[in-house]
Each structure stands twice: as structure tokens, then as C-alpha cells.
Write a protein that holds these residues in place. Structure first.
Motif, mmCIF file in Angstrom:
data_model
loop_
_atom_site.group_PDB
_atom_site.id
_atom_site.type_symbol
_atom_site.label_atom_id
_atom_site.label_comp_id
_atom_site.label_asym_id
_atom_site.label_seq_id
_atom_site.Cartn_x
_atom_site.Cartn_y
_atom_site.Cartn_z
ATOM 1 N N PRO A 1 0.780 -1.239 0.000
ATOM 2 C CA PRO A 1 0.000 0.000 0.000
ATOM 3 C C PRO A 1 0.817 1.297 0.000
ATOM 4 N N ILE A 2 1.889 1.383 0.782
ATOM 5 C CA ILE A 2 2.652 2.635 0.795
ATOM 6 C C ILE A 2 3.352 2.840 -0.544
ATOM 7 N N ALA A 3 3.927 1.777 -1.112
ATOM 8 C CA ALA A 3 4.549 1.895 -2.430
ATOM 9 C C ALA A 3 3.515 2.301 -3.475
ATOM 10 N N PHE A 4 2.323 1.756 -3.361
ATOM 11 C CA PHE A 4 1.219 2.106 -4.259
ATOM 12 C C PHE A 4 0.902 3.600 -4.150
ATOM 13 N N THR A 5 0.811 4.095 -2.913
ATOM 14 C CA THR A 5 0.508 5.516 -2.684
ATOM 15 C C THR A 5 1.599 6.412 -3.253
ATOM 16 N N LEU A 6 2.863 6.027 -3.050
ATOM 17 C CA LEU A 6 3.974 6.818 -3.571
ATOM 18 C C LEU A 6 3.950 6.849 -5.098
ATOM 19 N N LEU A 7 3.717 5.694 -5.724
ATOM 20 C CA LEU A 7 3.687 5.653 -7.187
ATOM 21 C C LEU A 7 2.526 6.478 -7.727
ATOM 22 N N ALA A 8 1.383 6.421 -7.057
ATOM 23 C CA ALA A 8 0.238 7.220 -7.495
ATOM 24 C C ALA A 8 0.574 8.707 -7.452
ATOM 25 N N ARG A 9 1.225 9.133 -6.384
ATOM 26 C CA ARG A 9 1.597 10.559 -6.255
ATOM 27 C C ARG A 9 2.587 10.955 -7.331
ATOM 28 N N LEU A 10 3.557 10.104 -7.607
ATOM 29 C CA LEU A 10 4.555 10.389 -8.636
ATOM 30 C C LEU A 10 3.925 10.390 -10.025
ATOM 31 N N LEU B 1 11.039 7.003 4.649
ATOM 32 C CA LEU B 1 10.708 7.215 3.240
ATOM 33 C C LEU B 1 11.728 6.528 2.337
ATOM 34 N N ARG B 2 12.991 6.553 2.724
ATOM 35 C CA ARG B 2 14.036 5.930 1.911
ATOM 36 C C ARG B 2 13.757 4.444 1.707
ATOM 37 N N THR B 3 13.304 3.784 2.763
ATOM 38 C CA THR B 3 12.993 2.355 2.670
ATOM 39 C C THR B 3 11.865 2.112 1.676
ATOM 40 N N HIS B 4 10.805 2.926 1.761
ATOM 41 C CA HIS B 4 9.660 2.753 0.869
ATOM 42 C C HIS B 4 10.032 3.055 -0.582
ATOM 43 N N ILE B 5 10.852 4.065 -0.803
ATOM 44 C CA ILE B 5 11.315 4.408 -2.151
ATOM 45 C C ILE B 5 12.148 3.256 -2.717
ATOM 46 N N HIS B 6 12.999 2.686 -1.873
ATOM 47 C CA HIS B 6 13.835 1.559 -2.304
ATOM 48 C C HIS B 6 12.968 0.387 -2.783
ATOM 49 N N LEU B 7 11.934 0.063 -2.026
ATOM 50 C CA LEU B 7 11.059 -1.052 -2.387
ATOM 51 C C LEU B 7 10.273 -0.763 -3.666
ATOM 52 N N LEU B 8 9.819 0.479 -3.826
ATOM 53 C CA LEU B 8 9.097 0.849 -5.043
ATOM 54 C C LEU B 8 10.017 0.779 -6.250
ATOM 55 N N ARG B 9 11.228 1.324 -6.126
ATOM 56 C CA ARG B 9 12.180 1.297 -7.247
ATOM 57 C C ARG B 9 12.501 -0.146 -7.646
ATOM 58 N N LYS B 10 12.682 -1.004 -6.656
ATOM 59 C CA LYS B 10 12.991 -2.406 -6.944
ATOM 60 C C LYS B 10 11.830 -3.088 -7.668
ATOM 61 N N PRO C 1 12.543 0.797 -15.109
ATOM 62 C CA PRO C 1 13.451 1.542 -14.215
ATOM 63 C C PRO C 1 13.259 3.054 -14.362
ATOM 64 N N VAL C 2 12.051 3.524 -14.063
ATOM 65 C CA VAL C 2 11.682 4.910 -14.355
ATOM 66 C C VAL C 2 11.763 5.836 -13.152
ATOM 67 N N LEU C 3 11.957 5.278 -11.955
ATOM 68 C CA LEU C 3 11.993 6.105 -10.754
ATOM 69 C C LEU C 3 13.399 6.644 -10.544
ATOM 70 N N LYS C 4 13.523 7.956 -10.593
ATOM 71 C CA LYS C 4 14.820 8.591 -10.491
ATOM 72 C C LYS C 4 14.881 9.545 -9.298
ATOM 73 N N THR C 5 16.054 9.614 -8.698
ATOM 74 C CA THR C 5 16.295 10.528 -7.583
ATOM 75 C C THR C 5 16.819 11.846 -8.114
ATOM 76 N N VAL C 6 16.223 12.938 -7.660
ATOM 77 C CA VAL C 6 16.718 14.275 -7.980
ATOM 78 C C VAL C 6 17.438 14.769 -6.729
#
Length: 236
Positions: free
Chosen positions: A165-174, A202-211, A219-224
Motif C-alpha cells: 500500500p505505501i509503495a502504491f501511494t507513492l507511485l500514485a503521487r509520482l 521514506l528511503r525504505t519505501h522508495i527503495h522497495l518501489l524502485r525495486k 526503471p523509471v523512478l529517479k532521484t533528484v
């Protein structure tokens, strides 16, 4: 503090799966006067049986439980019953490995002992609010990715994309912002509301979403750097 979409715990049914009597008493003493409808299971097996009924808005589950540990309970809930009920895991470990393990096994959030009851309620509100909003939002589509917040399903190039769910929420926002940058603060507000954790969860959730995206061939999730994150359609 900003006004919540529900000012009290009314109409929120919470199952506490915890063997520590003292902690259970503290949770009840704090949440019941706020209107929460609480139920309790003292071991993992009973917790699994009650959670599988689908009668709860959120589960609060200790990792260390007699009968069946909390991680197994959460995994069985996701894999065997297909339940998407939000789960906040209680853990005694502050390690990144422990947090990642909780999330990989199906938890939506976690609390590290000892924790303040004020933080507990803030996390409960944020997770329940997020789950409710996901059920009412509209379909999202971007660069071969599709998300349906109402059914909480996702697909990548027509193939199912399994996200917690958290990865889902982050991807939806992005996806709503793509290809623009979404700041770290904006993402934390999206998943935690006005009460972000002290740790860099947040870093943990971003890591799981990117993976998850990379495993799906996206591989579309990029860090700015020093700003936040974005989705780049041409990334490859």
C-alpha cells in the motif's frame, strides 16, 4: 495541526494483536476514549483467525507473538486470504533490515518500541486515511503503468504489478506529477500526514518501489539530488 478527514476514532475498528498485557492496557486507555472500536488477540493464531474475517479497518501487530509470529500472520493474510487491510507492525528493532522485512512481508507501516501513544494514533489516522482515499480515487495511467486506486490494483504494460500500500501511494503521487519532481516533503505528507516519523522511513519505501518497478522492466523512478523524486519515461 491540519484538520483530519475524521476528527475522532469513531467508525474505525482496530484489532490489536499483542501479548504484552501492559502495552495492550496503554493502547486501550489512550484510544478507547477517542472513540476507537478495539478488539484484541493475545497470540498470532487467534490474531490470524480474527483478522481473516475482514471486520477491521486496521491491524496493529507485534512481530514477536506466541503461536504464530507477526510476520507470518501478515504474510498469510496477504497471500492466503488476499486481504488488503492495513497493518502497522510493532517491532523492537530499529535496523533497516527489520523495517524492510516488515514491509516485504506485507506491513504498511511500523512502530519501534518504545513508542508514544500520540505517535501511534497519528500513524493509525494516516494509514486509515490513506486506505480510504485509495478506494475513492480515480484510475491513473502513465508510460505503460496503470493504477486503479479504487480496487488497489496496478499493472505494467498490461501485466499485474504487485505493490504494498505505501509503495502504491507513492507511485500514485509520482504518476500524478510525472514527469515533474515530487519533493521528499510532499511524499512524506502523502503517506504520513502531519506526523512523519523521526527516522528516514521514506528511503525504505522508495527503495522497495524502485525495486518493484525495475523487476517489472520499468526503471523509471529517479532521484533528484537534494530535492526529491520523479518518473522519467525515457529512462532505460
Amino acid at each position: 495541526m491540519a484538520e483530519m478527514d475524521f476528527p475522532s476514532g469513531k467508525n474505525i475498528r482496530l484489532l490489536v494483536v499483542e501479548s504484552d498485557e501492559t502495552l495492550v492496557e496503554q493502547i486501550y486507555a489512550y484510544l478507547e476514549p477517542l472513540g476507537y472500536d478495539l478488539d484484541r488477540a493475545a497470540n498470532g493464531l487467534l490474531g490470524w483467525q480474527r483478522a481473516a474475517s475482514g471486520a477491521y479497518d486496521l491491524l496493529l501487530v507485534d512481530v514477536m507473538l506466541p503461536g504464530m509470529d507477526g510476520l507470518t500472520l501478515c504474510r498469510r493474510l496477504r497471500s492466503e486470504s488476499g486481504s488488503e487491510v492495513p497493518v502497522i507492525m510493532i517491532t523492537s528493532s530499529e535496523s533497516v533490515e527489520s523495517r524492510v522485512l516488515c514491509l516485504n512481508w506485507g506491513a504498511d507501516d511500523f512502530l519501534v518500541k518504545p513508542f508514544d501513544m500520540l505517535e501511534l494514533e497519528a500513524r493509525v489516522r494516516a494509514v486509515v486515511r490513506r486506505a480510504r482515499s485509495q478506494r475513492t480515487s480515480r484510475m491513473l495511467s502513465w508510460a505503460g503503468l496503470e493504477l486503479d486506486p479504487q480496487t488497489h490494483t496496478a499493472a505494467c504494460d498490461g501485466k499485474p504489478l504487485h505493490l504494498r500500500p505505501i509503495a502504491f501511494t507513492l507511485l500514485a503521487r509520482l504518476m500524478r506529477a510525472a514527469p515533474n519532481v515530487v519533493t521528499r516533503k510532499e511524499l512524506e505528507l502523502e503517506i504520513y500526514g502531519d506526523s512523519p516519523p523521526d527516522s528516514d522511513a521514506l528511503r525504505t519505501h522508495i527503495h522497495l518501489l524502485r525495486k518493484a518497478l525495475e523487476n517489472a522492466g520499468k526503471p523509471v523512478l529517479k532521484t533528484v539530488s537534494h530535492v526529491g523524486f520523479r518518473l522519467e519515461e525515457s529512462a532505460g
